[in-house]
Structures are given as structure tokens and as C-alpha cells.
Design an enzyme around this catalytic site. Structure first.
Site, PDB file in Angstrom:
ATOM      1  NE  ARG A  94      -3.240   2.669   2.538  1.00 18.85           N
ATOM      2  CZ  ARG A  94      -3.390   3.483   3.581  1.00 18.85           C
ATOM      3  NH1 ARG A  94      -3.049   3.075   4.792  1.00 18.85           N
ATOM      4  NH2 ARG A  94      -3.887   4.681   3.438  1.00 18.85           N
ATOM      5  CG  HIS A 139      -1.322   8.904   3.109  1.00 20.33           C
ATOM      6  ND1 HIS A 139      -1.460   7.560   3.327  1.00 20.33           N
ATOM      7  CD2 HIS A 139      -1.012   9.449   4.318  1.00 20.33           C
ATOM      8  CE1 HIS A 139      -1.234   7.289   4.613  1.00 20.33           C
ATOM      9  NE2 HIS A 139      -0.950   8.417   5.233  1.00 20.33           N
ATOM     10  CD  GLU A 184      -5.113   7.859   9.761  1.00 17.54           C
ATOM     11  OE1 GLU A 184      -4.761   8.940  10.261  1.00 17.54           O
ATOM     12  OE2 GLU A 184      -4.634   6.765  10.113  1.00 17.54           O
ATOM     13  CG  ASN A 324      -5.359   3.583   8.583  1.00 14.21           C
ATOM     14  OD1 ASN A 324      -5.452   2.592   7.860  1.00 14.21           O
ATOM     15  ND2 ASN A 324      -4.796   4.713   8.186  1.00 14.21           N
ATOM     16  CE1 TYR A 326      -0.352   2.847  13.562  1.00 16.04           C
ATOM     17  CE2 TYR A 326      -2.268   3.940  12.622  1.00 16.04           C
ATOM     18  CZ  TYR A 326      -1.006   3.399  12.471  1.00 16.04           C
ATOM     19  OH  TYR A 326      -0.409   3.397  11.246  1.00 16.04           O
ATOM     20  CD  GLU A 392      -1.843   4.026   8.057  1.00 11.21           C
ATOM     21  OE1 GLU A 392      -1.629   4.493   9.195  1.00 11.21           O
ATOM     22  OE2 GLU A 392      -1.953   4.744   7.048  1.00 11.21           O
TER      23      GLU A 392
END
Ligand SMILES: *[C@@H]1O[C@H](CO)[C@@H](O)[C@H](O)[C@H]1NC(C)=O
Ligand SMILES: *[C@@H]1O[C@H](CO)[C@@H](O)[C@H](O)[C@H]1NC(C)=O
Length: 483
Positions: A94, A139, A184, A324, A326, A392
Site C-alpha cells: 500500500r 494521503h 484518514e 487504520n 492504533y 494500517e
């Protein structure tokens, strides 16, 4: 005898491995983004983007006064990058396209052939090595030119993005089968000064975020329809969006805390996912922003409305949802904040904190793998069992150490959580992506925060890449399909 021996060996070598393995159609990858790795900021006709402009005019924006002018120098070292990917054994890579490398001013009227050549070379090299390209169109490196007319806050952005997307599909869609429109958008719309390269002097907080969200969603839908109408029949790929999601776990079983956690999920993830899946913002978001806007004296809600035509156009514009993930939080109800100055945070309301028992990463965030499993379960339940790609997940440290045992430990736990979601919760998740292939330019953190499976020596012109211990670990996961 031989069989028995190998069975015993297998058992003794991997006694702690979980009983579940990744299905045959599950794919593994790693991710990067153009501004974070490419460098070549003005090479061969590339135009200026907001990050070039920001870091050049305000070098102290990053904590180490650095910028992405050279970064990992992937503009020149892409062949080596592909060899690293091949060594990992990933199914896909990616990466993102730099808008101004292809369209220097951002407009479709001028195409930079050297920029196109760069991506053609990279894509061809990936395919020659058996690695699928997975491309993010946007991005965060918006053309600087757009700042002069308000960027995302000017609805003209929708057409500009659509034109760019069409060019990318046309140039690369014969070989690229997985497209991500935006990475995002929540971050883009909330950190507007950084991501638009302008200081917010026009719109108040609590207005600007929603205008940006509104335009990015429309731009996404426009690109999706362009693919559907003009390319899908020949190219037969998939188009989706990548949304970041920090899991909100209710702090208690009390109904107000359960509701508070759901409210936060809807403001943070639903704000973007709901229009794309169902054609409109989540009910709780519409109601709360309207209510607070009224009490603040606005004649109508600060959250823009989609017309019926726009709702129909948005609905169903995804072939997958990119996730994504985290970090996680505990969330509890809190009293309504005073009315007055509007703000997105006050609209979200609620209070969040972390469980002190959760282990720290070495930068921002905690290790709480149940948050990934719960995010996947919630997306499945809320969005009709949609296809999910984890686009991600990764572990930050400050040293870039080659003995990155803590990264391995993190990846093992989050991969294990993914396995639980697949086998225990029947979530339709088909890919996992490590952020990142290599240490790179981590936005405002400059080069001080490192997420790479490969270490990059930023003190040498060669930008020497060295495999960390986690390369060996991830390679074994991909090969053996267990954590
Ligand atoms: C995976 O998760 C399950 C359930 O939480 C746990 O029992 C198992 O030990 C974990 N395996 C690894 C290798 O972490
Ligand atoms: C950062 O740089 C800008 C532009 O050079 C300057 O105006 C500002 O005061 C600096 N801020 C700090 C904290 O040094």
C-alpha cells in the site's frame, strides 16, 4: 516414526501459537505514503504540496526541524524498496500517489510525464515481483495551489479531486486493482492548519471540520462513480476509503456510559462511514450538532445537509472499508458542556481516559489489542457485514532499534486479535497491513518516531535500509499463517 518425530518437533517448537490460522484468501501487506518516503520534493517537474510549503516556510513545525525533502529517497530507491517487500513475502504494497508529482499545480490540465513514469516503474516492478499494488490517491499532500481558494472548504475541491482520480484510474488502473480514495479524512479535517497549509481565519471551530468532511465525502463519492461508470467494466478493481478508528470502550456497564461510547464511535467513525454506507450522517450526530447549534444561536445546524440527490449518490460508494487502528480508550458520559463558542469536541461530548493497566507504546498510545477486535466486530454489526481491509496498524518507537522485540510483541497481539475477529466473530476482514515498510517522516514528529520494519539511516546520503528483527517475524507470519 518420521511423521511422529516431526509432529513432536512441531509441538515443541510452537507450543504458544494460537490454534487459529489465517485463511488462504487473507492477504498481508505493508504501507507507506508518498510525502513520508519519496523525497524528490522538486524533482523532474513535481509541484509544491502543502507539506513542502509548510515545512519550508515554518521549519520549526516539526519537532526536529526536519522535512520530507529527501525522506527515505524512495523517488530514487524504489527498486530497493521492492526488494525489501519481496524479502518480506507480502501479498501487496500500500503506497500513495503524490498528487503534485502527477499534476504539478493540482489541476488536470498539466500532466508531469516524469511523475507518471515514476509510478509506472514502481507498479511494474511490484507486479514483476508478484506484489499487488494497493494505491491511496490522497494521503495528506494536497496541492499547495489550492490553499489560495480555501482547499477542502471550497466545494470546487470535489471536482478537482474527481479529475485527479480519473487520471489515476486511466493511467494505472490496468494494473492497480485496489484503490483507496482518502487516508484518514478525520485527521485531515481536524488538523486543518497542517493539512491545508493555511491558518483558519475564515470559519470557526465546529464549522470548519464539518465543511471539510462534507466536501471530502462528496469527492470520495464522485471518484467512486467515475470508477463505476468509466473504468470498472474493463479494470474490475475495488474502490474504498481508509478511516482511522480509535476504539471507544464503555468505562462501565451503566447505560449512560454504553451510550457515551457509542456516541463517540458515531462522531469519530460514523461521521464518515455512515454517509458512504447509508447515504447520510449518523442520527446521533445530526441531532446533537443541530441541538447545540441552536443553543449557540446559529440559524441552522453547523453540520451541512446532504440533498436527497447527494444522499443517493453517496449511498453504497464502497467496495470495502479500510481501517487504520492504533489506539483505544475508555469512555464515560459527561455533563453537557456549556453552550457558547462552538466546537467539534463539545459536540462529541463524553469523557475518555485510559486504563492504567494497558501497556504504553514508546510514543503515543497504548497496547490494547481487544480494541482492534472490538472495532472489527462493531464495523461488521454497524455496516452490514462489509468487507474490511486493515490498512494500517503498527508500533512506534524512538530509537529505530534492530532488536525491536516490543514491535514483534505488539504485532503478534494485534494479529492474534485479527484472528479472533475472523474465527470467533466471523468478521469479513481480508487483509492486514503493517505501518510501515520502513522508518520515515512522521509528520509533525519529523524523524523522531519510527514505525518501520526496516531501519533507515537518515544520516547517510544512501539512506541505508537495514532489516529489523520484526522483518523475520512478519515474514514467518505470512509464510506460516499463524501468529
Ligand atoms: C491469542 O488470543 C487468545 C485469546 O485472547 C489467547 O488465549 C492466546 O494466548 C493468544 N495467543 C497469542 C500467541 O498471543
Ligand atoms: C517558528 O517559526 C516561525 C517562522 O519562522 C516563527 O514565526 C515562530 O515564532 C517560530 N516558533 C517558535 C516556537 O520558534
Amino acid at each position: 516414526m518420521k511423521l511422529l518425530l516431526s509432529a513432536i518437533l512441531l509441538y515443541t517448537i510452537s507450543p504458544t501459537k494460537s490454534q487459529w490460522s489465517f485463511p488462504d484468501d487473507f492477504k498481508f501487506g505493508v504501507a507507506t505514503a508518498a510525502y513520508q518516503i519519496e523525497g524528490g520534493w522538486n524533482a523532474d517537474g513535481k509541484g509544491v504540496n502543502v507539506w513542502d510549503h509548510l515545512t519550508h516556510t515554518n521549519p520549526n513545525f516539526t519537532i526536529d526541524n526536519s522535512n520530507g525533502d529527501i525522506a527515505c529517497d524512495s523517488y530514487h530507491k524504489w527498486q530497493e524498496d521492492v526488494q525489501m517487500l519481496k524479502n518480506l513475502g507480502v501479498d501487496f504494497y500500500r503506497f500513495s500517489l503524490s498528487w503534485t508529482r502527477i499534476l504539478p499545480q493540482g489541476f488536470a490540465s498539466e500532466i508531469n510525464t516524469a511523475g507518471v513514469q515514476y509510478y509506472n516503474n514502481l507498479i511494474d516492478e511490484l507486479i514483476a515481483n508478484g506484489i499487488e499494488p494497493c494505491v491511496t490517491l490522497f494521503h495528506w499532500d494536497s496541492p499547495q495551489m489550492f490553499s489560495s481558494f480555501g482547499g477542502y472548504y471550497n466545494p470546487v475541491f470535489v471536482d478537482l479531486f474527481a479529475n485527479y482520480a480519473r487520471i489515476a484510474f486511466k493511467l494505472f488502473g490496468d494494473r492497480v486493482k485496489t484503490w483507496i480514495t482518502f487516508n484518514e479524512p478525520k485527521v485531515v479535517c481536524q488538523d486543518y492548519n497542517e493539512f491545508m497549509g493555511l491558518v483558519n481565519e475564515v470559519y470557526p471551530n465546529g464549522v470548519i471540520e464539518y465543511l471539510c468532511t462534507h466536501d471530502l465525502l462528496k469527492a470520495h463519492a464522485e471518484a467512486y462513480h467515475i470508477y463505476d461508470n468509466e473504468f470498472r467494466a474493463q479494470q474490475n478493481g475495488k474502490v474504498g476509503i481508509t478511516l482511522n478508528f480509535e476504539w471507544s470502550e464503555p468505562a462501565s456497564v451503566k447505560s449512560e456510559d454504553v451510550e457515551a461510547a457509542e456516541q463517540r464511535r458515531q462522531f469519530e467513525f460514523g461521521l464518515f462511514a455512515s454517509p458512504i454506507v447509508y447515504g447520510n450522517y449518523p442520527e446521533v450526530v445530526i441531532k446533537r450538532v443541530a441541538h447545540r447549534s441552536k443553543r449557540e444561536g446559529f440559524p441552522h445546524s453547523r453540520l451541512p445537509k446532504f440533498t436527497l440527490t447527494e444522499q443517493l449518490k453517496l449511498k453504497g460508494t464502497y467496495d470495502f472499508i479500510g481501517l487504520n487502528h492504533y489506539n483505544s480508550w475508555l469512555v464515560k458520559a459527561s455533563p453537557e458542556q456549556p453552550f457558547g463558542e462552538p466546537s467539534y469536541d463539545k459536540d462529541v461530548g463524553t469523557e475518555r481516559f485510559v486504563d492504567p493497566s494497558w501497556e504504553d507504546t514508546e510514543w503515543d498510545g497504548k497496547i490494547a489489542p481487544f480494541g482492534l477486535q472490538n472495532s472489527l466486530k462493531w464495523i461488521k454489526a454497524t455496516y452490514k457485514n462489509s468487507l474490511i481491509l486493515i490498512t494500517e496498524n503498527g508500533y512506534p518507537d524512538k530509537t529505530g532499534t534492530l532488536e525491536d522485540n516490543r514491535r514483534i510483541n505488539f504485532l503478534r497481539q494485534y494479529l492474534n486479535a485479527t484472528l479472533q475477529a475472523i474465527h470467533q466473530d466471523q468478521v469479513n476482514v481480508k487483509a492486514y497491513t503493517v505501518w510501515s515498510l520502513m522508518d520515515n517522516f512522521e509528520w509533525a514528529q519529523g524523524f523522531t518516531v519510527k514505525f518501520g520494519l526496516y531501519n533507515v539511516d537518515f544520516t547517510t546520503n544512501e539512506r541505508t535500509r537495514t532489516a529489523k528483527k520484526s522483518v523475520e517475524y512478519y515474514r514467518s507470519v505470512i509464510k506460516d499463517r499463524v501468529v
